[in-house]
Each structure stands twice: as structure tokens, then as C-alpha cells.
Design a protein around this motif. Structure first.
Motif, mmCIF file in Angstrom:
data_model
loop_
_atom_site.group_PDB
_atom_site.id
_atom_site.type_symbol
_atom_site.label_atom_id
_atom_site.label_comp_id
_atom_site.label_asym_id
_atom_site.label_seq_id
_atom_site.Cartn_x
_atom_site.Cartn_y
_atom_site.Cartn_z
ATOM 1 N N ARG A 106 0.863 -1.180 0.000
ATOM 2 C CA ARG A 106 0.000 0.000 0.000
ATOM 3 C C ARG A 106 0.904 1.235 0.000
ATOM 4 O O ARG A 106 1.941 1.253 0.650
ATOM 5 C CB ARG A 106 -0.901 -0.011 1.232
ATOM 6 N N PHE A 112 1.020 5.599 0.128
ATOM 7 C CA PHE A 112 0.382 6.876 0.426
ATOM 8 C C PHE A 112 1.344 8.005 0.041
ATOM 9 O O PHE A 112 2.494 8.021 0.496
ATOM 10 C CB PHE A 112 0.042 6.996 1.913
ATOM 11 N N SER A 122 2.019 10.966 1.041
ATOM 12 C CA SER A 122 1.697 11.741 2.240
ATOM 13 C C SER A 122 2.820 12.669 2.674
ATOM 14 O O SER A 122 2.829 13.125 3.815
ATOM 15 C CB SER A 122 1.355 10.773 3.385
ATOM 16 N N ILE A 178 -4.161 12.116 5.764
ATOM 17 C CA ILE A 178 -3.899 10.957 4.911
ATOM 18 C C ILE A 178 -5.112 10.585 4.063
ATOM 19 O O ILE A 178 -4.981 9.944 3.022
ATOM 20 C CB ILE A 178 -3.427 9.760 5.772
ATOM 21 N N ASP A 179 -6.299 10.985 4.475
ATOM 22 C CA ASP A 179 -7.500 10.694 3.693
ATOM 23 C C ASP A 179 -7.668 11.634 2.507
ATOM 24 O O ASP A 179 -8.606 11.481 1.718
ATOM 25 C CB ASP A 179 -8.752 10.743 4.580
ATOM 26 N N GLU A 227 -3.941 7.151 -2.581
ATOM 27 C CA GLU A 227 -3.608 5.862 -1.969
ATOM 28 C C GLU A 227 -3.624 4.802 -3.062
ATOM 29 O O GLU A 227 -4.534 4.765 -3.892
ATOM 30 C CB GLU A 227 -4.632 5.518 -0.891
ATOM 31 N N TRP A 237 -13.352 7.149 3.751
ATOM 32 C CA TRP A 237 -11.977 6.661 3.626
ATOM 33 C C TRP A 237 -11.839 5.284 4.262
ATOM 34 O O TRP A 237 -11.224 4.387 3.689
ATOM 35 C CB TRP A 237 -11.038 7.662 4.303
ATOM 36 N N ARG A 245 -5.922 -2.108 6.799
ATOM 37 C CA ARG A 245 -4.774 -1.418 6.212
ATOM 38 C C ARG A 245 -3.487 -1.665 6.988
ATOM 39 O O ARG A 245 -2.398 -1.734 6.401
ATOM 40 C CB ARG A 245 -5.041 0.092 6.163
ATOM 41 N N ASN A 260 2.857 -0.895 4.441
ATOM 42 C CA ASN A 260 2.485 0.465 4.089
ATOM 43 C C ASN A 260 3.723 1.273 3.753
ATOM 44 O O ASN A 260 4.696 1.298 4.513
ATOM 45 C CB ASN A 260 1.714 1.112 5.240
ATOM 46 N N MET A 299 -8.484 6.556 -3.904
ATOM 47 C CA MET A 299 -7.794 5.278 -3.782
ATOM 48 C C MET A 299 -7.777 4.608 -5.145
ATOM 49 O O MET A 299 -8.821 4.438 -5.782
ATOM 50 C CB MET A 299 -8.486 4.364 -2.777
#
Length: 543
Positions: free
Chosen positions: A86, A88, A90, A96-97, A101, A218, A227, A232, A459
Motif C-alpha cells: 500500500r 500513500f 503523504s 492521509i484521507d 492511496e 476513507w 490497512r 504500508n 484510492m
């Protein structure tokens, strides 16, 4: 085992970590009567959580552990099933939402695992002993002498608790990690063009990324509260951060960075790493700041990637795991290369036991192994600057998976690694796939140089690409020779079709972007869509 007279064994493995113990188990599964000794310098049992880095596995390594070695009960009962990779985008963000993603919303068909190396290596040591392997811990190899001809054994001198012992072995395997005793002795060390550094540590608590947002939409994108079970990746230009959960209840955290963009001396202590997080990944800093007292270890490697001139020899020696070569942890290929290397070593020992000549086969296996290495190394070399690109990295991930599942994984899952007749009949297709991979990696780098890097709050769900989920599932098929050849030719066509779509996608937004070598290869061999090749769009919808 005593010093006199010297004991002679079929195989002595120097190193009782992941590579050495799994090789010992594979040999015992292949030959019930084989005499294997494993010499491990660490005392057992080893600590949980903060034992060794390299906790995430992918499909080849996972299949090797749970199916080839028959360890599925342990993998399912004592380790964590991984919820895929996964990503992100970020950097510098706490919301983070509201960033792009990349990952799957559900588990795909073929499992992989998050592995607590301490739990696993303790179990492997016990399992090896149960299967008749002579596993000796707290053993320090002092010297070794390689055999001068096919009739002589290798000689290994080792010590334990102040006593020196000598053993002889028909086969000698170096699995002692970066210490690389055979590599040093034979001058096999080889640098590569991939210059990166890594720091990592373990925290004695869960990092539940699912709780980083209260937004119901999210949270609903994925299987509920799953998750955190992913590997990650928090990504930015020139680096990525890993978050890997461990069955012992700890969490592994690491930073891997291109020193041209993020020098090692900005993160080579825990306090520096925390300051680095505060700037580049502030949401993770918030998570860790109140858990400083739970720090379990801290370590770093400078310029961790390296090659090796030779790993298999017809003179009855071999290297496996990090004693040979090491790539990059981004896609967690370490256990994959252990699986491939150990399978080749086991087959060479089988041929030796049958009285067959070894030199030509060992040389061929070494060439194939290094070909896998070069193909995989291309995924990382000079690619770190594009890791912060929310438009290009998701495309790269799809390409890299397609190459991995469609070519390398098919060969391993279908047990064709040592089938030289079948692989020889596919030589042209495999070479085409490798050349195309090199060209695509170059093109992705050029594309990122002109990308707008739009970071959309969406996403990109890999499970929503039907062809992609089916490619993963197809690893479970069992194919005869003709079906396997057809599968590999279809994979080559799929890669050409995907490469063409990547080229078209990039040039839609950037009409002046040069096609380079990728355009030349696609013009020479355009995709011929077969009936079993996907006809729908293969990439995520553009922003």
C-alpha cells in the motif's frame, strides 16, 4: 562432533538464518537420507521482533515457505497474513484521507506474509532439528579450505565454547549473510549502480494506520481495519518509509532513501529519524512521538545494495541469501531470491548425488539467477526520485507487478526453474520481456521528469482491475508444458499491451515526451492481442 577424526557430511551450511535453515529443510524434504550440518554463530533462541530486518514477504517467497517447504500451518498460525503493498503520497501531510492511496481493497488470491524473523528463525531451527538436520548454534567458523578436485571434500574449522572442531563436507554453502566468507575468500564481491541507504527500528506497539482518519468514506474503501496489515509505504521524492506489523505485537519502521536527496546523516540515529519524520512524514511523527519509550532497537545500512560475480559453482560450493547479492527492500524480494537460489542449489546437489557432471549446469543456473537479479535491479536503479510522483508511481507499480506475476512468479510457481528444455524454448520471449522492462523503467523516469504530479484524494484500487486480480489468481493454476508455454507467451503479449498503454497515457498529457527505446521496441514487435489477453484498459483512469 569432535575434532578427531574429522567428520564428513554431505552438506555444511555456514549460517543458520533464514536462507541457511530453509535450504536445510528443502534438502531434507528432497533427500531423507542427506547429512546436513548448519553452523550458526548466534545463540538460539533469538529474540522476537528486534532480531533481523526483512520482515515482509511477497508471492514467490511466501509460496516457498508455505508450499515448497510445507510450513503453511506455521505461516497461518504464528505469522500475519499480509494485506498486500500500500502506498500513500503523504509527504508533509497529516490528512492521509486527502492524498492518493494505491493498494487493494480486498485480499487477492495468493497469500503473502508479514514475518517476525525472531519467531520464524526459532521455529526453523527447531523444525530443522526435528527433520534430522544437525543444527549447531553459537558456532563460529574460523577457516575453510575448498576442495582442489571432485574427489576431495571441503574442510571447515569452527569453534564453540572455546573448543575447536573440524568437519569435512562434499558441499559447502555460505548462508552467513553480509559477512560473506566465501565471497571474501574468492574475491566475488561486485558493486552495482544502485546507491541507497536505510535506517530502521522496531517499536513495541501496533501502528494502526486505519485510525489515522475518522472519515467513514476513507475507512470504507478497504476491508474493515485491515490497512495496518499491509506493508504500508509512505512515499516522497527520493525515499519511502515502511510500516510492517509483526506477530509479536511490535511494528517495524524504516526509511530507505537516495542519499542525493536525503543523506544518511540526517536520519542515522533515532532522534534524527524522528526529526526527519517531523518534516517529511508528520502524521507518522505524531504516532511515534508518544511511543519513544517503546523503542526496541535501531540500526542502519549505508549503500546496502550489492552484487556477486558468482553464486553457484560446479566445484560443489554455493552462496545463498545475502551472502551472495542484495537488491532493495522496496518490493521485498529478499525471500524470493532465497527461494530461487535454494532451489538451484538443491537441484545441483541432486545432480551430484546422481553422479552427473555439474559445471555446465551450475554455470547455466548462475546465468539465469543473475538475469533475474538484473531484471529486478532495474526496478530500483535511479528510480527513487519518481517515488513521490502520484501520477507515475501508481503506473510503475502496476507494471512491476505485471512483470513479476506474469513472468518471474509463473516460472517459480509452475516449478519450471530447473526445466532447461522448456525455458530454452521460451528464450526469445523471456529476453523480449527483459528488454521491454528495461525500456519501460527508463521511460517512467523520463515521464516523471515532466509529470504534473497531481495528488488526488482517491484510492487507486488494484483489486478493481479484473485482469490484474486474475493475473494474481493464475499463479495457483497447474499447467502442463504446452499450457505453460502458452501462458508465458500470453504474458509477453500482455506486457507489450501494457507498455503501449503506458506510452499513450504519458504522451496524452505530454505530447512532446520522447518515446525513446520503448517506442523502438514496440515498433519492432507491436502487441498482438491474443484471445486471452485483456482488451479493456489496463491502467487506472487518469485524473
Amino acid at each position: 562432533m569432535t575434532a578427531t577424526p574429522p567428520h564428513q557430511h554431505d552438506v555444511v551450511i555456514m549460517g543458520g538464518g533464514l536462507a541457511g535453515l530453509t535450504l536445510a529443510l528443502q534438502l531434507k524434504r528432497r533427500f531423507a537420507d542427506i547429512d546436513v550440518v548448519v553452523l550458526e554463530r548466534r545463540a538460539h533462541p533469538v529474540p522476537h521482533a528486534a532480531h533481523k530486518v526483512g520482515e515482509s514477504s511477497v508471492e514467490i517467497g511466501a509460496h516457498y515457505f508455505d508450499t515448497v517447504l510445507g510450513l503453511r500451518p506455521h505461516m497461518h498460525g504464528a505469522q500475519l497474513r499480509k494485506f498486500g503493498f500500500r502506498f500513500f503520497f503523504s509527504e508533509g501531510r497529516r490528512d492521509i484521507d486527502q492524498v492518493t492511496e494505491v493498494g487493494a481493497s480486498r485480499y487477492l488470491s495468493v497469500p503473502s506474509y508479514q514475518i517476525d524473523r525472531g519467531i520464524f528463525e526459532n521455529y526453523l531451527g527447531e523444525e530443522a532439528a526435528r527433520n534430522g538436520v544437525r543444527f549447531v548454534d553459537s558456532a563460529m567458523v574460523r577457516s575453510l579450505e575448498l576442495a582442489e578436485d571432485a574427489h576431495q571434500p571441503h574442510r571447515i574449522e569452527w569453534s564453540q565454547e572455546g573448543k575447536t572442531h573440524t568437519v569435512h563436507a562434499r558441499w559447502l554453502v555460505d548462508a552467513c549473510g553480509r559477512a560473506g566468507m566465501l565471497k571474501r575468500k574468492l574475491g566475488l564481491a561486485q558493486a552495482n549502480a544502485h546507491d541507497c541507504n536505510a535506517v530502521w527500528f522496531r517499536i513495541g506497539d501496533r501502528i494502526t494506520i486505519d485510525d489515522w482518519s475518522d472519515d467513514p468514506a476513507w475507512r470504507a474503501r478497504c476491508e474493515p481495519r485491515a490497512r495496518w496489515l499491509s506493508t504500508n509505504h509512505l512515499v516522497g521524492a527520493g525515499y519511502w518509509v515502511w510500516l510492517i506489523p509483526l506477530a509479536s505485537g511490535s511494528h517495524s519502521v524504516g526509511i530507505v532513501a537516495d542519499p542525493r536527496l536525503h543523506p544518511l546523516d540526517t536520519m542515522d540515529t533515532f532522534d534524527k529519524a524522528m526529526q526527519w519524520f517531523q518534516t517529511w512524514q508528520p502524521r507518522l511523527y505524531d504516532e511515534l512521538d508518544g511511543k519513544r519509550h517503546l523503542l526496541q532497537d535501531f540500526a542502519f545500512f549505508r549503500n546496502f545494495s550489492y552484487g556477486c560475480k558468482q553464486v553457484f559453482s560446479g566445484k560443489r560450493w554455493a552462496l545463498t541469501g545475502e551472502a551472495g547479492l542484495f537488491l532493495d527492500p522496496f518490493y521485498s524480494p529478499g525471500s524470493d531470491f532465497i527461494a530461487v537460489g535454494n532451489t538451484y542449489i538443491t537441484d545441483l546437489i541432486a545432480h551430484d548425488r546422481a553422479g552427473h557432471a555439474l559445471e555446465a549446469r551450475a554455470q547455466l543456473y548462475d546465468q539465469i539467477y543473475h538475469s533475474f537479479y538484473e531484471s529486478t535491479l532495474a526496478l530500483y536503479t535511479d528510480q527513487y526520485p519518481l517515488f513521490g510522483d502520484p501520477e507515475v508511481l501508481p503506473v510503475k507499480v502496476i507494471w512491476d507487478y505485471t512483470y513479476y506475476w506474469g513472468v518471474l512468479s509463473q516460472i517459480f510457481f509452475q516449478q519450471r526453474l530447473t526445466d532447461m528444455a522448456v525455458l530454452g524454448s521460451l528464450r526469445e520471449e523471456l529476453q523480449d520481456c527483459q528488454r521491454l522492462n528495461f525500456a519501460v523503467q527508463d521511460f517512467l523516469r523520463a515521464w516523471s521528469g515532466v509529470s504534473r504530479r497531481r495528488n488526488r484524494p482517491v484510492m487507486l484500487d488494484q483489486a478493481a482491475l479484473p485482469w490484474f486480480a486474475e493475473l494474481n489468481r493464475s499463479l495457483n493454476d497447474r499447467l502442463d508444458d504446452e499450457a505453460f508455454k502458452a501462458r508465458m507467451r500470453a504474458s509477453a503479449e500482455r506486457l507489450r499491451a501494457l507498455a503501449m498503454e503506458i506510452l499513450e497515457r504519458a504522451r496524452h498529457d505530454n505530447p512532446t515526451l520522447a518515446a525513446g527505446e520503448l517506442g523502438t521496441l514496440l515498433a519492432e514487435k507491436p502487441a498482438r492481442l491474443r484471445s486471452d489477453a485483456p482488451s479493456e484498459a489496463m491502467l487506472f483512469e487518469p485524473g
